[in-house]
Each structure stands twice: as C-alpha cells, then as structure tokens.
Design a protein around this motif. Structure first.
Motif, PDB file in Angstrom:
ATOM      1  N   GLU A 140      62.131 -36.970 -22.751  1.00  0.00           N
ATOM      2  CA  GLU A 140      62.264 -38.301 -23.597  1.00  0.00           C
ATOM      3  C   GLU A 140      60.817 -38.990 -23.277  1.00  0.00           C
TER       4      GLU A 140
ATOM      5  N   VAL B 280      58.158 -40.131 -26.317  1.00  0.00           N
ATOM      6  CA  VAL B 280      57.756 -41.460 -26.522  1.00  0.00           C
ATOM      7  C   VAL B 280      56.320 -41.541 -26.218  1.00  0.00           C
TER       8      VAL B 280
ATOM      9  N   ARG C 167      54.537 -39.953 -29.583  1.00  0.00           N
ATOM     10  CA  ARG C 167      54.434 -41.351 -30.537  1.00  0.00           C
ATOM     11  C   ARG C 167      53.584 -42.039 -30.332  1.00  0.00           C
TER      12      ARG C 167
ATOM     13  N   ALA D  57      56.144 -48.047 -28.754  1.00  0.00           N
ATOM     14  CA  ALA D  57      56.287 -46.908 -28.031  1.00  0.00           C
ATOM     15  C   ALA D  57      56.156 -47.268 -26.606  1.00  0.00           C
TER      16      ALA D  57
ATOM     17  N   SER E 289      59.315 -48.729 -25.375  1.00  0.00           N
ATOM     18  CA  SER E 289      60.417 -47.792 -24.891  1.00  0.00           C
ATOM     19  C   SER E 289      59.993 -47.045 -23.513  1.00  0.00           C
ATOM     20  N   PHE E 290      58.621 -46.735 -23.528  1.00  0.00           N
ATOM     21  CA  PHE E 290      58.422 -46.016 -22.297  1.00  0.00           C
ATOM     22  C   PHE E 290      58.703 -46.727 -21.097  1.00  0.00           C
TER      23      PHE E 290
END
Length: 391
Positions: free
Chosen positions: A332, A336, A339, A381, A384-385
C-alpha cells in the motif's frame, strides 16, 4: 515494519538463480508478444528489467560483479527508455481529468460582449489556440497597462509578459495566480474560461513528448545495444554467474541482505518530515514546496528516493528464502508513493507549460489552479504515507 526470516533448504545461489530465471523468462515472453501488443510487452519488459536490476543490487555479493554491474546498467537504461511513453500518457490523462473536475466546480458566468477594439490595439495570443479575447475592462487594452494580465502571468505591469522562470517564481508564480482568485475582468473570468486553452496547451506539449518517447523506444529496440542485452538475458535464463558465497544456505545468507535493503528504506523514510506531513491541509508544506527558498524538485527528491528504496526492498523479499516483510502495508505504501510521484511530475509539467511565452491571462490562471491542485495531491499522498508508515 520489520523483516521476518524463513527457512529454505536450498543454497542462496539456487534460490537467487531460480528468481532470476523466472524474471528472464518474463523478459523473453515480453519480446515474443511485442508484435501483438506493445503495451503488454513493454510492461513485461519493464517489470522484469526492474526486478532483475533490483535483485542484482541487493544480492550483488552473490553474483560475479564483472557480469552483474554492466547488466544492471543496461537494464536501467532499458527500463527508463520504455517507461517514458506510458508516463507521458498517464500524466496527460491525469491533468485533463483534473481540469475537467476543477472546471465543473466553477461554472463560467455569462460573459458580457466585449467592446470593439480600438484601431491598432494589441490582442493577447495563446500559442495553443491562437488569438484570444482582448480584456473587456480598463482604460486601455494593451498588456503594458493591464494589471490583471500581469498578475495572472506572475509579472509586474509593464513587464516582459513571459511566465516567470524558476528564480522569479516558476511554480510559485502559477500558484500565486490561484491564490489571488479569478482574473478581474468585466465578466469575472472564472476557471472554465481558460481551462480549454490550458488543456490544449498541455495536450500539445505532452503529446509531443510522448511521440518523441515512442520514437526513442523504437530506436532502442532496434539497436545493437538492446540485442546484446537480450542475448545476455537469454543466457541468464539458463545460467547465473555466482560467487563462492552463493553456495551457503539461503536461510543464512539471503535474509540479512534483505534486511539491509529494508534498513536503508527505513533510514531514508526516517529523514522525511513525516510529522509535518501527518497534518491534513498542510498549507505550510505547500508553501515550502512553492517558495523560492526550497523548490518543489528539491523537496520531492527525498520522497522519490524512498519510493525507489521501497521498490528495492519489496523485490529483495520476493526471492525465495529471503524472508518476507509480512506486512501488507508495504504494498500500500508503494502505491501511495507512486501517486505522490505522478502528482509531483504532473505539477512540474504544468509549471513548464506556464512558462510558455505569450499565453493568455485566462490560460495562466487555469494553469495556476491546476498546479496548486496537483501540489495538494502531493501533500495528500504524503499525509497518507506518514499515517501508514508510522502506524
């Protein structure tokens, strides 16, 4: 995110050779189907090239360096060459979709008919679509006296009329347009006015880049350099030059090397501003990316490096007997960061388009909004990371 070791009865050389033969077979299969489906073939060639090069990097001490180092260099050249065309295609689609989405959020107002131009008046020209409408408000019609046009292009009234370069604003110039709001003409000039011209400009530039990348791919595939590499891969499918250490048990040799790859990833990720990135709507980070002190390229580089190291760590774990990370978050995290990379490169493409000489103010404004949108995607991004990596 640690590495869990596993037992394997084979030697390290046998496990590594098995993996490399599998990837070499995928490479040769890509060559076989290229006449039928170039996209599928190039995807197989890129994927196998990256995996072979990555594994040779991580487990380099198990293979003959006189053979492995030139092989890695050639595989890197091929992967980069084959990757440019699909990257431009994805980038163009991403930006056109973003323009349509942003335009839908701000429907255009009913424009008022502009007054006739005085004789000899200057009319702004967009190289993507031809002459554009003259400004409808103000005491004069020339660019030299149109403060709105100067603001939209990131220049002072009476300036050169060119979009700003890196030191005079660059990405920051287009972002500043979005911060100021729509160009203040008589009709309001919302985003939709310049979106079509911005889309045409981006499509022209990125289609040209894609065409050149396609030509470079065809030239590379027909070169003696590529045929020599293909011959080496064919040999690799049956024989891998190994060192003496490769004869030791896989469980004793491979997991420590895979752990080193993961440690390099963890160290690089530890240098990222994860705490700041963990805050949503991180305007401070966006401003830092667009400011003159720290350009977006410099700020993005550590994140791109982590993306590469994450890929190397995942490839290392794919070798039988190396031990898996046992954590689905790594896959995942790779998505990320991919992106993140696409958004950052898309923002750079918009910034380059905004430097096109003599673009219309409405086009510059649309590009500014689009650039800011892509930089917000970059920050999303990173958010999220950071949440994923620190969880």
């Amino acid at each position: 995110m640690g590495v869990s070791t596993g037992a394997d009865g084979r030697s390290a050389g046998e496990a590594l050779s098995s993996y490399l033969r599998t990837q070499a077979t995928a490479f040769l299969r890509g060559l076989g189907v290229r006449g039928d489906d170039e996209a599928v073939a190039d995807s197989l060639l890129r994927g196998s090239s990256r995996r072979i090069a990555g594994v040779l990097h991580t487990y380099g001490e198990l293979t003959d360096p006189a053979w492995a180092e030139p092989m890695r260099a050639e595989l890197g050249w091929l992967g980069a060459t084959l990757g440019r065309e699909p990257q431009y295609a994805v980038r163009l689609g991403r930006l056109l979709d973003a323009l349509r989405r942003l335009s839908a959020l701000t429907p255009p107002e009913d424009p008022l008919p502009p007054p006739p131009l005085p004789q000899g008046a200057w009319r702004d020209t967009d190289p993507a679509t031809g002459p554009g409408p003259a400004p409808a408000a103000g005491p004069a019609y020339g660019r030299r006296t149109d403060a709105a046009a100067g603001a939209a292009l990131g220049t002072e009234p009476g300036g050169s009329g060119r979009a700003p370069g890196p030191r005079s604003g660059g990405a920051g110039g287009v972002a500043a347009v979005a911060a100021r709001g729509p160009v203040p003409t008589q009709a309001g000039a919302p985003l939709a006015v310049g979106a079509a011209r911005a889309a045409a400009l981006l499509e022209r530039q990125l289609t040209l880049a894609r065409t050149r990348a396609h030509s470079a791919t065809l030239q590379a595939m027909g070169s003696a350099r590529f045929h020599a590499l293909a011959d080496s891969i064919a040999v690799l499918a049956s024989e891998v030059p190994l060192t003496a250490r490769a004869g030791r048990p896989a469980a004793a040799v491979l997991p420590p090397l895979a752990e080193q790859a993961h440690s390099r990833l963890a160290e690089a990720a530890g240098t990222l501003p994860l705490r700041r990135a963990a805050h949503p709507y991180n305007a401070e980070a966006v401003q830092a990316a667009l400011g003159a002190e720290l350009t977006a390229d410099l700020q993005d580089a550590p994140w791109h490096q982590v993306r590469i190291l994450l890929r190397l760590s995942r490839y290392a774990a794919e070798v039988p007997g190396a031990g898996g990370h046992g954590d689905p978050r790594l896959a995942e995290a790779a998505l990320v960061l991919q992106r993140h990379h696409e958004a950052a490169e898309s923002a750079a493409a918009v910034s380059a388009a905004a430097r096109t000489p003599r673009i219309a103010p409405a086009t510059a404004y649309a590009l500014g909004v689009l650039h800011a949108d892509q930089r917000h995607e970059v920050e999303a991004a990173r958010f999220s990371f950071s949440r994923l990596w620190q969880s």
